[in-house]
Structures are given as structure tokens and as C-alpha cells.
Motif scaffolding. Structure first.
Motif, PDB file in Angstrom:
ATOM      1  N   ASP A 489      12.003   2.928   1.079  1.00  0.00           N
ATOM      2  CA  ASP A 489      10.407   2.951   0.878  1.00  0.00           C
ATOM      3  C   ASP A 489      10.176   2.957  -0.736  1.00  0.00           C
ATOM      4  OD1 ASP A 489       8.354   5.505   2.432  1.00  0.00           O
ATOM      5  OD2 ASP A 489       7.776   3.842   1.044  1.00  0.00           O
ATOM      6  N   ARG A 490       8.765   2.664  -1.009  1.00  0.00           N
ATOM      7  CA  ARG A 490       8.440   2.884  -2.453  1.00  0.00           C
ATOM      8  C   ARG A 490       9.311   1.379  -3.109  1.00  0.00           C
ATOM      9  NH1 ARG A 490       6.585   6.605   0.495  1.00  0.00           N
ATOM     10  NH2 ARG A 490       5.259   8.493  -0.814  1.00  0.00           N
ATOM     11  N   ALA A 491       9.438   0.552  -2.449  1.00  0.00           N
ATOM     12  CA  ALA A 491      10.026  -0.671  -2.800  1.00  0.00           C
ATOM     13  C   ALA A 491       8.891  -1.645  -3.708  1.00  0.00           C
ATOM     14  CB  ALA A 491      10.662  -1.645  -2.172  1.00  0.00           C
ATOM     15  N   GLY A 492       9.156  -1.910  -4.936  1.00  0.00           N
ATOM     16  CA  GLY A 492       8.066  -2.541  -5.670  1.00  0.00           C
ATOM     17  C   GLY A 492       7.422  -1.536  -6.580  1.00  0.00           C
ATOM     18  N   LEU A 493       6.218  -1.850  -7.189  1.00  0.00           N
ATOM     19  CA  LEU A 493       5.613  -1.037  -7.907  1.00  0.00           C
ATOM     20  C   LEU A 493       4.949   0.043  -7.606  1.00  0.00           C
ATOM     21  CD1 LEU A 493       4.109  -4.015 -10.054  1.00  0.00           C
ATOM     22  CD2 LEU A 493       5.978  -2.401 -11.068  1.00  0.00           C
ATOM     23  N   VAL A 494       5.038   1.299  -7.976  1.00  0.00           N
ATOM     24  CA  VAL A 494       4.305   2.402  -7.363  1.00  0.00           C
ATOM     25  C   VAL A 494       3.024   2.760  -7.899  1.00  0.00           C
ATOM     26  CG1 VAL A 494       6.721   3.024  -6.475  1.00  0.00           C
ATOM     27  CG2 VAL A 494       5.938   3.835  -8.745  1.00  0.00           C
ATOM     28  N   GLY A 495       2.500   2.344  -8.916  1.00  0.00           N
ATOM     29  CA  GLY A 495       1.409   2.841  -9.550  1.00  0.00           C
ATOM     30  C   GLY A 495       1.359   3.982 -10.552  1.00  0.00           C
ATOM     31  N   ALA A 542      19.552  -3.254   5.117  1.00  0.00           N
ATOM     32  CA  ALA A 542      18.400  -2.613   4.342  1.00  0.00           C
ATOM     33  C   ALA A 542      16.967  -3.177   4.604  1.00  0.00           C
ATOM     34  CB  ALA A 542      18.554  -2.523   2.875  1.00  0.00           C
ATOM     35  N   VAL A 543      16.172  -2.325   4.812  1.00  0.00           N
ATOM     36  CA  VAL A 543      14.762  -2.934   4.978  1.00  0.00           C
ATOM     37  C   VAL A 543      13.789  -2.240   3.753  1.00  0.00           C
ATOM     38  CG1 VAL A 543      12.588  -3.152   6.566  1.00  0.00           C
ATOM     39  CG2 VAL A 543      14.957  -3.013   7.503  1.00  0.00           C
ATOM     40  N   ARG A 544      13.137  -3.214   3.018  1.00  0.00           N
ATOM     41  CA  ARG A 544      12.635  -2.450   1.690  1.00  0.00           C
ATOM     42  C   ARG A 544      10.891  -2.817   2.063  1.00  0.00           C
ATOM     43  NH1 ARG A 544      10.853  -5.997  -2.717  1.00  0.00           N
ATOM     44  NH2 ARG A 544      11.578  -4.312  -4.147  1.00  0.00           N
ATOM     45  N   TYR A 545      10.219  -1.440   1.840  1.00  0.00           N
ATOM     46  CA  TYR A 545       8.654  -1.731   1.984  1.00  0.00           C
ATOM     47  C   TYR A 545       8.049  -0.965   1.037  1.00  0.00           C
ATOM     48  CZ  TYR A 545      10.371   2.198   4.835  1.00  0.00           C
ATOM     49  OH  TYR A 545      10.995   3.312   5.392  1.00  0.00           O
ATOM     50  N   PRO A 546       7.022  -1.185   0.618  1.00  0.00           N
ATOM     51  CA  PRO A 546       6.203  -0.561  -0.684  1.00  0.00           C
ATOM     52  C   PRO A 546       5.725   0.689  -0.370  1.00  0.00           C
ATOM     53  CG  PRO A 546       4.787  -2.000   0.550  1.00  0.00           C
ATOM     54  CD  PRO A 546       5.927  -2.135   1.221  1.00  0.00           C
ATOM     55  N   ARG A 547       5.042   1.354  -1.377  1.00  0.00           N
ATOM     56  CA  ARG A 547       4.353   2.723  -1.186  1.00  0.00           C
ATOM     57  C   ARG A 547       3.112   2.129  -0.718  1.00  0.00           C
ATOM     58  NH1 ARG A 547       0.742   5.866  -4.495  1.00  0.00           N
ATOM     59  NH2 ARG A 547       1.705   8.357  -4.352  1.00  0.00           N
ATOM     60  N   GLY A 548       2.325   3.161   0.022  1.00  0.00           N
ATOM     61  CA  GLY A 548       0.854   2.974   0.415  1.00  0.00           C
ATOM     62  C   GLY A 548       0.628   2.194   1.632  1.00  0.00           C
ATOM     63  N   ASN A 549      -0.676   1.780   1.766  1.00  0.00           N
ATOM     64  CA  ASN A 549      -0.954   1.257   2.914  1.00  0.00           C
ATOM     65  C   ASN A 549      -0.635  -0.076   3.184  1.00  0.00           C
ATOM     66  OD1 ASN A 549      -2.627   3.525   2.036  1.00  0.00           O
ATOM     67  ND2 ASN A 549      -3.367   3.372   3.920  1.00  0.00           N
ATOM     68  N   GLY A 550      -0.809  -0.512   4.431  1.00  0.00           N
ATOM     69  CA  GLY A 550      -0.277  -1.950   4.932  1.00  0.00           C
ATOM     70  C   GLY A 550      -1.585  -2.648   4.933  1.00  0.00           C
ATOM     71  N   ILE A 551      -1.666  -3.741   5.571  1.00  0.00           N
ATOM     72  CA  ILE A 551      -2.758  -4.435   5.512  1.00  0.00           C
ATOM     73  C   ILE A 551      -3.554  -4.659   6.739  1.00  0.00           C
ATOM     74  CG2 ILE A 551      -1.708  -6.262   3.773  1.00  0.00           C
ATOM     75  CD1 ILE A 551      -1.293  -8.044   6.063  1.00  0.00           C
ATOM     76  N   GLY A 552      -3.413  -3.687   7.589  1.00  0.00           N
ATOM     77  CA  GLY A 552      -4.195  -3.359   8.967  1.00  0.00           C
ATOM     78  C   GLY A 552      -3.713  -4.247   9.874  1.00  0.00           C
ATOM     79  N   ALA A 553      -2.294  -4.716  10.185  1.00  0.00           N
ATOM     80  CA  ALA A 553      -1.914  -5.553  10.713  1.00  0.00           C
ATOM     81  C   ALA A 553      -1.670  -4.670  12.199  1.00  0.00           C
ATOM     82  CB  ALA A 553      -0.541  -6.283  10.558  1.00  0.00           C
TER      83      ALA A 553
END
Ligand code: TPP
Ligand code: DXP
Ligand code: MG
Length: 713
Positions: A489-495, A542-553
Motif C-alpha cells: 500500500d502507499r506505493a507512489g507519492l503519498v502527498g 507483490a501487488v503495489r497500489y497507491p494511497r487514496g481513492n481509485g478512479i471509480g472503476a
């Protein structure tokens, strides 16, 4: 012997139950521009300052959002530390640093506190470039004792005699580094003061319980108070039943000792007296002293005494007078000292005291002033659209759905259950849930051990915290080809947490590890189903996914299995301009993870300016293994290639593509295509909103368009 007065109620603390929307009146605090201003204050003024500081904190954190409960808990502690020690010469090191807002306020940043965590504002945690009072950059837990020890040993070598104080929470104390450092401090005979800020709470329910366990360990046995002359006095504490037995035997020893000394013939007593051993009449405290000595030496029930620290406490961490008295005393001591204080996370704000997990951090409170409230037009009362699911929520749903049918699933979190979306799972599948506290290295190897027994462990971990368990990922999982899945989780920039928490290195440090499979979902639906694919895959993944919300898929929970190592054509944007038949250019954009959506939008924008170019946007889905068949085809078609990822560009997915193409072109004597890699440049991205961070590093649509133009014009 008087018991230590843990709660010296000779002071009153103001309590708040709402967050002030307007800046409170803080006359004393307004006069504090540096810790030097504290030293002129009386104890009563210091206590008043604490009330003002707490109210000011409530107000500013309401404006800025950010970490909350832990800051309210250290108001008095911070005042006492800056009152007694001479920062910045004396080094004060905060562990994690999420509780350093009072520290920032008292060290000249009061008027900037509302900017904390905002772009170009104060950073979320102490950072050396921000202030000379921020002695060490923190954000990751359990580093303060090591850093403090390093400062102390360097000072000793340089002949400096300033003091070093490391403040560590009970949660942070569950991180192994803390014990490595304490052990070394003792063996180095270093001068170091450690303050254990024990609020019986970490950041997750279970870990709070865990640190309670440690707390029981370290609270047993003796309390060590100091008397009015500042001398250490041992006082018995209410101790656990097994200790009571020990105490009983000691009491019997005292009785026997008493009995023995009362029978000594006088001439022996005189002989002893000549040798400096006091008469029986003066021996009445001997049993007590021997008992304490025995307890102290033979039964060092206290964890820190067992390691070799001089231990003082536990004290009431909200009693400024007591704290300053203690710190004045320990400041004179040599060697490794631990001062144990009891605080309340969220102290002074009832909702946070009652629910410290929820109030670990808060979002900016909407600032609607009364005038605005009345004039808000009715139609804006329309219910806001349901936000897209958070990726953590998708993960939480996946493990609950899976565990409902698969009893082999084990889910491990190092102290971030709530943040990782595991609250529901922890409730429903308690025997398959493990919160190991702030112990990432242990979490990874624990999973490896579990996997040897045929169960299927998932390590749910923030990308930035997985950095702590890299050797364990290689040595204890991948090398042994064990069946462990990393839900990153929190893969990528986190703000707003900024550079210390960015998850931007995981592709680089995982893709060179043999046996690893690395998946990057483009949205919530792929997240759910790539989690399933990797969970069912035999071997480390490993599955990497970002902090926060998806795109509504829309999430199709049929628990699909994607073909591992296969990309998918996301969209083709055909050339439309005249002469398009002999298309001048074919550009393949290989997008990884959430950058797929950005890639499509960027190509749609570019198609208007470059009508004779056809854009093929691929959702690569996997960094390892790469879709080599696709890359061979693109090479043969002499497509220009763009890679796009929210990860350091150096060593990331783009590098993997480059390495493959260079090797393949050489092997097949083909020309290398025009190729650019778009990702996070080789620097740390400062905090701000996620959108601001993406723009800062050219990963917003405009930035991607601009970089792609370099190969189009
Ligand atoms: C290595 C690492 N793992 C996890 C975290 C996330 N984290 C931030 S604060 C915190 C809890 C710290 O608890 P404690 O030290 O007791 O401080 P408190 O919040 O109680 O003041 C955790 C786990 C982190 N910052 N660093
Ligand atoms: C201080 C710390 O490390 C945590 O509180 C972290 O800030 C949580 O991050 P999320 O808000 O992304 O869960
Ligand atoms: Mg704590």
C-alpha cells in the motif's frame, strides 16, 4: 517508604471538547519565540503555557489537518524538555516525529504551524533543513535512540559535553532498532537520556495492546522516584502476582535478617561498627535496602534496568513541575538513563482521549464561518457523489472475501491495520490476523516461517516501511521461493507526509530479486483481481497500489486470474491527419499502474497536435515478468517507446524495459527504438497535495505531454 505519587494532582489541566475555529487568546505563548523564553517562566506560568499551547494546537491542527492525538499528549513533556535542556546545543531527538508540533511551536515556528504538511509549508516531521532545533530527520519509527546515541558518541569523541535526549513512544519502542540502540548505549557506556513516552497506544488497536504487554513488562517491579534533594528513592509498586511471590520471599528474608541482626551480641556489633557496619538500631532500613538491592540486582524486573539503563519512573507526563524536577536531576547523571513518563494520547481533548486511533490524525476541518453557513444555496445541499473506494478498502474487501473460503490465508500487518484497511478482517478472522507492532523485518520473516507450514501469508505493508524488511524479503522469502504475497500500500507519492513516506523505490528494490512477481493494477478492479492472481500464484509476489481513492472503476469480484507477465492494449488513438495513411509515427506508451489513465489522457491531448501519429497505450500490469512478446513486437515494428510510472525513474519499470530492449536489439541485430522513460526524477519530492506532488515531478497530464513532445517534434 512513600509510594511514588504517579498522579500528582497539584495542577489543573484545561479540557476541551470542541476544536476552536478561531485563533485562541494565548498571551504567554505569543511571547515564546524560542525555548530561551521558557526559562524566564515560573512553574505556574509553564502550566498556563501548557493550557494555551494545547488550545493553540487544537486550533492550528483544525486548520492544517495532520497528526493530532500524539501532539496533544506531549504538550507538557515538550515544555519541560525545552525548559530544562538547552536546545539546540543540547540535542533533542523525536522518534517518528508525528508528535513534534509542540516542539515546532516552541522553537520559533508558532506562526507557521497552520502551514504544516501543505506545499512550501512546514514539513510533517522534524527535518534538519527546516530548523536548527530539528536535530534529526524522522518519520520512520524507532530511529531516535540510534540517532541520539550517534550524536552522543560523536560529542564524546569531539570533547563536547552537551546533552542528548531521545523521546520514544511505547509503540516506537516495539521496533527492534530501539533495542539494538539501547544495548549499544550501555555497552558504549554512553551519556544518553531516553524518555519513554508511554501512552499505552500506538496507531492500531492491536499494537496498542501489544505495547501494553511491553508496558507491563517494563512497568513491573520498582518505581524509582526522586526525593526533594533529587536523590533516587526506590518505591515499591503494585506489581503482578508472580512478582508478589518474589516480594513475599524477600519479605521473609527481611524478617529473618531483622531477627538475625536483633540477636547479634553487642561486642560483635561493636566490632562490626569498627569496620564501619552500623549498629542494629541503625539497621532498621537494611532489610529494605537489601530488599531493594536484591530486587534491583537479582530481580531486575524492569526491562530497561535489565538492559543496563538507569531507570526513573513512571511519572505523570502531564505534570510540568514534576517533569522539570526529574529532567533537572537526570541532566546531572552520566551514562544511559531512561525516564519513563505516562501520558494520554489526545490529552485534553475528550473525543481524542476516548478514541486515540481515530484521532491519530485528522483532516482539515471545513472552515465555514457562521455568515457563510447561512448563505449556502440549497441545491449545493445535494448529496456529494459517493467517492471511489480507497485502495486499502479494496484490499480489505479482497482478504475478507478470500478468507471466507480459504482458511490458509494469513494476514500480517506491522502496526498499520487501520491504515491498510484490515479492521474488518481483524474482527471477522481474528485467528488469521497478526499485528506484529512496528516490526517490519519481523513481519516479513514471520510470513516466511508461516509459508513453510503450507499456509498462505499476506504481508500488508506500506511501500516505504517495506524498505525496513528488504533483506528479509530476499533472504527469508524469495531465495527460498516461499509462498508469500506482499500487498504493498502507499506505493507512489503519498502527498502531505512527504519524502519520508513516499513509496517510490519498491519496484527498483524488488525487480532484481529472482522469483519475485510484481504487479501494478491500473484501478480498483485490477487491484482486486491482481491481488487474487498473485495470491493464487505459487511463489513470492507483490501487488503495489497507491494511497487514496481509485478512479471509480466497477469491481468485478469474480476473482479473475490475469495471465502473469501479460500486458493489455488499453487504447489506440489513431492518426487522423492528412497523409495519415503513411503514418509518420507510431508511439507505444507502456504505462504501469495508475499511470495508465494519465497516459490515455496525455495521448488524447497530443493526438490533436500530432495528427499523423498513432498512439498505442498499453497497460503493462506486471513489472516482473515483463511482457517480452509485446516488447519484441514493438521492437520489430520500430515503434517509438515511452514508459510511464509513479516510481523513481532510475531503476524502475522503465529501466527494466530498457534493459530488455537493449539486450534483445543486440541479440537480433535490430536498431534500438526512440525511447524515453517518464517517472520521478532523481530527487526527493517535497510534501504537498498528491496533485501538487505529481505536477512537481512532471507526472501530471501536462508534465507527461511535455516530456512526450521531446520525441514527437
Ligand atoms: C518504520 C515505521 N513503521 C510504521 C510507522 C507508522 N507509525 C507512525 S506513528 C506509529 C505509532 C507510534 O506509536 P508511539 O510510538 O506509541 O507514538 P504515539 O502515536 O503513541 O505518540 C506508527 C506505527 C512508522 N512511522 N515507521
Ligand atoms: C507518522 C506515520 O508514519 C503515520 O501516521 C503515517 O503518517 C500514516 O500514513 P497514512 O495517513 O498514509 O496512513
Ligand atoms: Mg504510544
Amino acid at each position: 517508604m512513600s509510594k511514588t505519587k504517579i498522579a500528582n494532582q497539584n495542577y489543573s489541566l484545561k479540557n476541551f471538547d470542541t476544536i476552536p475555529m478561531l485563533k485562541p487568546h494565548t498571551p504567554l505563548l505569543d511571547g515564546v519565540d524560542s525555548p530561551a523564553d521558557l526559562k524566564k517562566m515560573s512553574t505556574a506560568q509553564l502550566q498556563q503555557l501548557a493550557d494555551e499551547l494545547r488550545e493553540f494546537l487544537l486550533y492550528t491542527t483544525g486548520v492544517s489537518g495532520g497528526h493530532f492525538g500524539s501532539n496533544l499528549g506531549v504538550v507538557e513533556l515538550t515544555i519541560a524538555l525545552h525548559y530544562v535542556f538547552n536546545s539546540p546545543k543540547d540535542q533533542i531527538v523525536w522518534d517518528v516525529g508525528h508528535q513534534a508540533y509542540p516542539h515546532k511551536i516552541l522553537t520559533g515556528r508558532r506562526d507557521k504551524l497552520t502551514t504544516i504538511r501543505s506545499q512550501h509549508g512546514l514539513t510533517a516531521f522534524p527535518e534538519r533543513h527546516e530548523s536548527e532545533y530539528d536535530t534529526f530527520g524522522v518519520g520512520h519509527s524507532s530511529t531516535a535512540i540510534s540517532a541520539g546515541l550517534g550524536m552522543s558518541l560523536a560529542m564524546r569523541y569531539l570533547g563536547k559535553h552537551d546533552k542528548v535526549v531521545s523521546i520514544v513512544g511505547d509503540g516506537a519502542m516495539t521496533g527492534g532498532m530501539a533495542f539494538e540502540a539501547m544495548n549499544d548505549a550501555v555497552q558504549q557506556n554512553a551519556d544518553l537520556i531516553v524518555v519513554l513516552n508511554d501512552n499505552d497506544m500506538s496507531i492500531s488497536q492491536a499494537t496498542g495492546g501489544f505495547s501494553k504487554h511491553l508496558a507491563t513488562l517494563w512497568q513491573r517491579g520498582l518505581a524509582v522516584d526522586i526525593d526533594k534533594n533529587g536523590d533516587a528513592i526506590f518505591t515499591k509498586r503494585v506489581i503482578s502476582s508472580e512478582d508478589r511471590r518474589i516480594r513475599h520471599y524477600l519479605h521473609m528474608a527481611n524478617e529473618a535478617l531483622d531477627d538475625w541482626t536483633s540477636r547479634l551480641p553487642n561486642k560483635i556489633v561493636e566490632k562490626l561498627a569498627e569496620k564501619g557496619i552500623p549498629k542494629p538500631s541503625q539497621l532498621e532500613t537494611l532489610p529494605e535496602k537489601i530488599a531493594n538491592k536484591l530486587i534491583d540486582e537479582v530481580f531486575p524486573e524492569n526491562l530497561f534496568k535489565a538492559i543496563g539503563f538507569q531507570y526513573f519512573g513512571p511519572f505523570d507526563g502531564h505534570d510540568v513541575a514534576k517533569l522539570t524536577q526529574i529532567f533537572e536531576r537526570v541532566k546531572q547523571l552520566q551514562g544511559a538513563v531512561l525516564v519513563h513518563v505516562h501520558t494520554v494520547k489526545g490529552k485534553g481533548f475528550l473525543p481524542a482521549e476516548c478514541d486515540p486511533i481515530t484521532y491519530h490524525a485528522i483532516t482539515k476541518l471545513k472552515k465555514i464561518n457562521p455568515a457563510q453557513e447561512k448563505s449556502v444555496p440549497v441545491d449545493s445541499q445535494k448529496p456529494a457523489p459517493t467517492p471511489a473506494k480507497k485502495y486499502s478498502q479494496v484490499f480489505g474487501e479482497f482478504i475478507c472475501d478470500k478468507a471466507a473460503t480459504d482458511k490458509q490465508l494469513m494476514a500480517i500487518t506491522p502496526a498499520m491495520a487501520e491504515g491498510s484497511g484490515m479492521t474488518e478482517f481483524a474482527k471477522r478472522f481474528a485467528s488469521q490476523f497478526f499485528d506484529v507492532a512496528i516490526a517490519e523485518q519481523h513481519a516479513v520473516t514471520l510470513a516466511g516461517g508461516m509459508a513453510t507450514q503450507g499456509v498462505k501469508p499476506i504481508v500488508a505493508i506500506y511501500s516505504t516501511f517495506l524498505q525496513r524488511g528488504y533483506d528479509q524479503l530476499i533472504h527469508d522469502v524469495a531465495l527460498q521461493n516461499l509462498n508469500v504475497m506482499f500487498a504493498i500500500d502507499r506505493a507512489g507519492l503519498v502527498g502531505e507526509d512527504g519524502a519520508t513516506h513516499a513509496g517510490v523505490f519498491d519496484i527498483a528494490f524488488m525487480r532484481t530479486v529472482p522469483n519475485m512477481v510484481i504487479a501494478c493494477p491500473k484501478d480498483e478492479n485490477e487491484c482486486y483481481n491482481l491481488l487474487n492472481t498473485c495470491y493464487e500464484h505459487i511463489g513470492p509476489s507483490a501487488v503495489r497500489y497507491p494511497r487514496g481513492n481509485g478512479i471509480g472503476a466497477e469491481i468485478d469480484k469474480n476473482q479473475a486470474m490475469y495471465p502473469i507477465g501479460k500486458a493489455a492494449l488499453e487504447q489506440t488513438i489513431e492518426a487522423t491527419g492528412e497523409g495519415a495513411s503513411n503514418v509518420a509515427k507510431k508511439v507505444a506508451v507502456l504505462a504501469f499502474g495508475t499511470m495508465v489513465k494519465t497516459a490515455v489522457t496525455a495521448c488524447q491531448n497530443l493526438a490533436e497536435t500530432y495528427p499523423t501519429t498513432t498512439f498505442f497505450v498499453y497497460n503493462m500490469r506486471f513489472v516482473k515478468p515483463l511482457d517480452s512478446e509485446l516488447l519484441d513486437t514493438l521492437l520489430a515494428q520500430n515503434c517509438s517507446i515511452v514508459t510511464l510510472e509513479e516510481h523513481q525513474v532510475m531503476g524502475g519499470a522503465g529501466s527494466a524495459v530498457n534493459e530488455y530492449l537493449v539486450a534483445q536489439a543486440a541479440k537480433t541485430s535490430q536498431a534500438l527504438p526512440t525511447l524515453i522513460n517518464i517517472g520521478i526524477p532523481d530527487k526527493y519530492i517535497a510534501h504537498g497535495s498528491p496533485e501538487q506532488q505529481l505536477a512537481d515531478c512532471g507526472l501530471d497530464v501536462a508534465g507527461v505531454v511535455k516530456q512526450m513532445q521531446t520525441i514527437l517534434s
